[in-house]
Design a protein around this motif. Structure first.
Motif, PDB file in Angstrom:
ATOM      1  N   LEU A 121     -30.143 -14.295  24.665  1.00  0.00           N
ATOM      2  CA  LEU A 121     -29.997 -13.780  23.383  1.00  0.00           C
ATOM      3  C   LEU A 121     -29.330 -12.625  23.353  1.00  0.00           C
ATOM      4  N   ILE A 122     -29.013 -11.710  24.441  1.00  0.00           N
ATOM      5  CA  ILE A 122     -28.263 -10.746  24.872  1.00  0.00           C
ATOM      6  C   ILE A 122     -27.048 -11.116  24.514  1.00  0.00           C
ATOM      7  N   ASP A 123     -26.454 -12.104  25.279  1.00  0.00           N
ATOM      8  CA  ASP A 123     -24.977 -12.496  25.391  1.00  0.00           C
ATOM      9  C   ASP A 123     -24.488 -12.990  23.812  1.00  0.00           C
ATOM     10  N   ALA A 124     -25.649 -13.647  23.082  1.00  0.00           N
ATOM     11  CA  ALA A 124     -25.316 -13.965  21.723  1.00  0.00           C
ATOM     12  C   ALA A 124     -25.038 -12.663  20.675  1.00  0.00           C
ATOM     13  N   LEU A 125     -25.864 -11.648  20.935  1.00  0.00           N
ATOM     14  CA  LEU A 125     -25.794 -10.405  20.216  1.00  0.00           C
ATOM     15  C   LEU A 125     -24.405  -9.754  20.770  1.00  0.00           C
ATOM     16  N   VAL A 126     -23.988  -9.822  21.919  1.00  0.00           N
ATOM     17  CA  VAL A 126     -22.740  -9.055  22.291  1.00  0.00           C
ATOM     18  C   VAL A 126     -21.495  -9.835  21.776  1.00  0.00           C
ATOM     19  N   SER A 127     -21.822 -11.179  21.704  1.00  0.00           N
ATOM     20  CA  SER A 127     -20.615 -12.013  21.179  1.00  0.00           C
ATOM     21  C   SER A 127     -20.322 -11.471  19.695  1.00  0.00           C
ATOM     22  N   LEU A 128     -21.464 -11.381  19.028  1.00  0.00           N
ATOM     23  CA  LEU A 128     -21.239 -11.085  17.550  1.00  0.00           C
ATOM     24  C   LEU A 128     -20.811  -9.600  17.344  1.00  0.00           C
ATOM     25  N   TYR A 129     -21.316  -8.695  17.961  1.00  0.00           N
ATOM     26  CA  TYR A 129     -21.060  -7.206  17.675  1.00  0.00           C
ATOM     27  C   TYR A 129     -19.761  -6.947  18.275  1.00  0.00           C
ATOM     28  N   SER A 130     -19.113  -7.639  19.478  1.00  0.00           N
ATOM     29  CA  SER A 130     -17.829  -7.490  20.072  1.00  0.00           C
ATOM     30  C   SER A 130     -16.745  -8.125  18.847  1.00  0.00           C
ATOM     31  N   TYR A 131     -17.335  -8.938  18.254  1.00  0.00           N
ATOM     32  CA  TYR A 131     -16.240  -9.699  17.402  1.00  0.00           C
ATOM     33  C   TYR A 131     -16.324  -9.030  16.186  1.00  0.00           C
ATOM     34  N   VAL A 132     -17.194  -8.484  15.558  1.00  0.00           N
ATOM     35  CA  VAL A 132     -17.421  -8.050  14.279  1.00  0.00           C
ATOM     36  C   VAL A 132     -16.662  -6.644  14.366  1.00  0.00           C
ATOM     37  N   TYR A 133     -16.788  -5.795  15.293  1.00  0.00           N
ATOM     38  CA  TYR A 133     -16.586  -4.437  15.528  1.00  0.00           C
ATOM     39  C   TYR A 133     -15.452  -4.198  16.292  1.00  0.00           C
ATOM     40  N   ALA A 134     -14.888  -5.551  16.871  1.00  0.00           N
ATOM     41  CA  ALA A 134     -13.423  -5.424  17.899  1.00  0.00           C
ATOM     42  C   ALA A 134     -13.786  -4.331  18.804  1.00  0.00           C
ATOM     43  N   VAL A 135     -14.824  -4.581  19.601  1.00  0.00           N
ATOM     44  CA  VAL A 135     -15.176  -3.615  20.593  1.00  0.00           C
ATOM     45  C   VAL A 135     -15.330  -4.501  21.956  1.00  0.00           C
TER      46      VAL A 135
END
Length: 188
Positions: A121-135
């Motif tokens: 679940l953490i990995d799925a959120l990291v995937s979303l956040y890093s993609y959306v915010y380019a971080v």
């Protein structure tokens, strides 16, 4: 502090998200829409009409996702694609929507299948956040950790009967504020 995807108020956004989660699990769609309007306004700083439109897309996506086990992930992704297109980040709204609904899927599986780990679940959120915010994924991970903590508390609140006076809601709210504070720090 201004409002927008990189300059949002973490306390306000965390509080609005908590209100949305409460309404979601109670299937109180009017309150969910109200919370989503506040969440989208606080998080993205758009004008009132675009905010309402974005909140509507979020509502419809969540309504499509909510039935268990007979949800409609394709419909949820379509509404989230419209949402990401409306807010203008990231460049590929379809990919953002896919990652958004993916973390929903992993969370639901985590709720019902003990073999699905918190780490997934953490990995799925990291995937979303890093993609959306380019971080960078390392920088965004603390936000995901706090959000998963909030989800765990929310799941406990749901299991306890979704009571408004349950002190678990206070802890959930604190964890979501911490998540958005970490997200704000990573994207600022």
């Amino acid at each position: 502090m201004g409002r927008g995807p990189w300059t949002f108020d973490p306390v306000l956004v965390g509080n609005r998200e908590t209100d949305a989660w409460v309404a979601y699990y109670r299937r109180d769609w009017i309150r969910f829409l109200v919370a989503s309007v506040g969440l989208v306004a606080a998080g993205f700083g758009m004008g009132p009409l675009r905010t309402l439109q974005g909140a509507w897309y979020v509502l419809r996506a969540n309504q499509a996702w909510s039935p268990y086990p007979d949800n409609q992930p394709d419909v949820a992704r379509a509404y989230m694609r419209r949402f990401y297109t409306l807010i203008g980040i990231p460049p590929d709204a379809a990919e953002a929507a896919r990652r958004e609904v993916e973390w929903w899927r992993v969370h639901r599986e985590h709720q019902h299948d003990p073999t699905v780990s918190e780490g997934q679940l953490i990995d799925a959120l990291v995937s979303l956040y890093s993609y959306v915010y380019a971080v960078d994924k390392v920088d965004i991970r603390p936000a995901a950790l706090h959000r998963v903590e909030a989800m765990t508390l929310s799941d406990q609140w749901v299991a306890g009967g979704c009571r408004a006076d349950d002190p678990t809601l206070i802890k959930e709210r604190q964890a979501l504020v911490a998540s958005y504070s970490a997200l704000h720090q990573a994207v600022a």
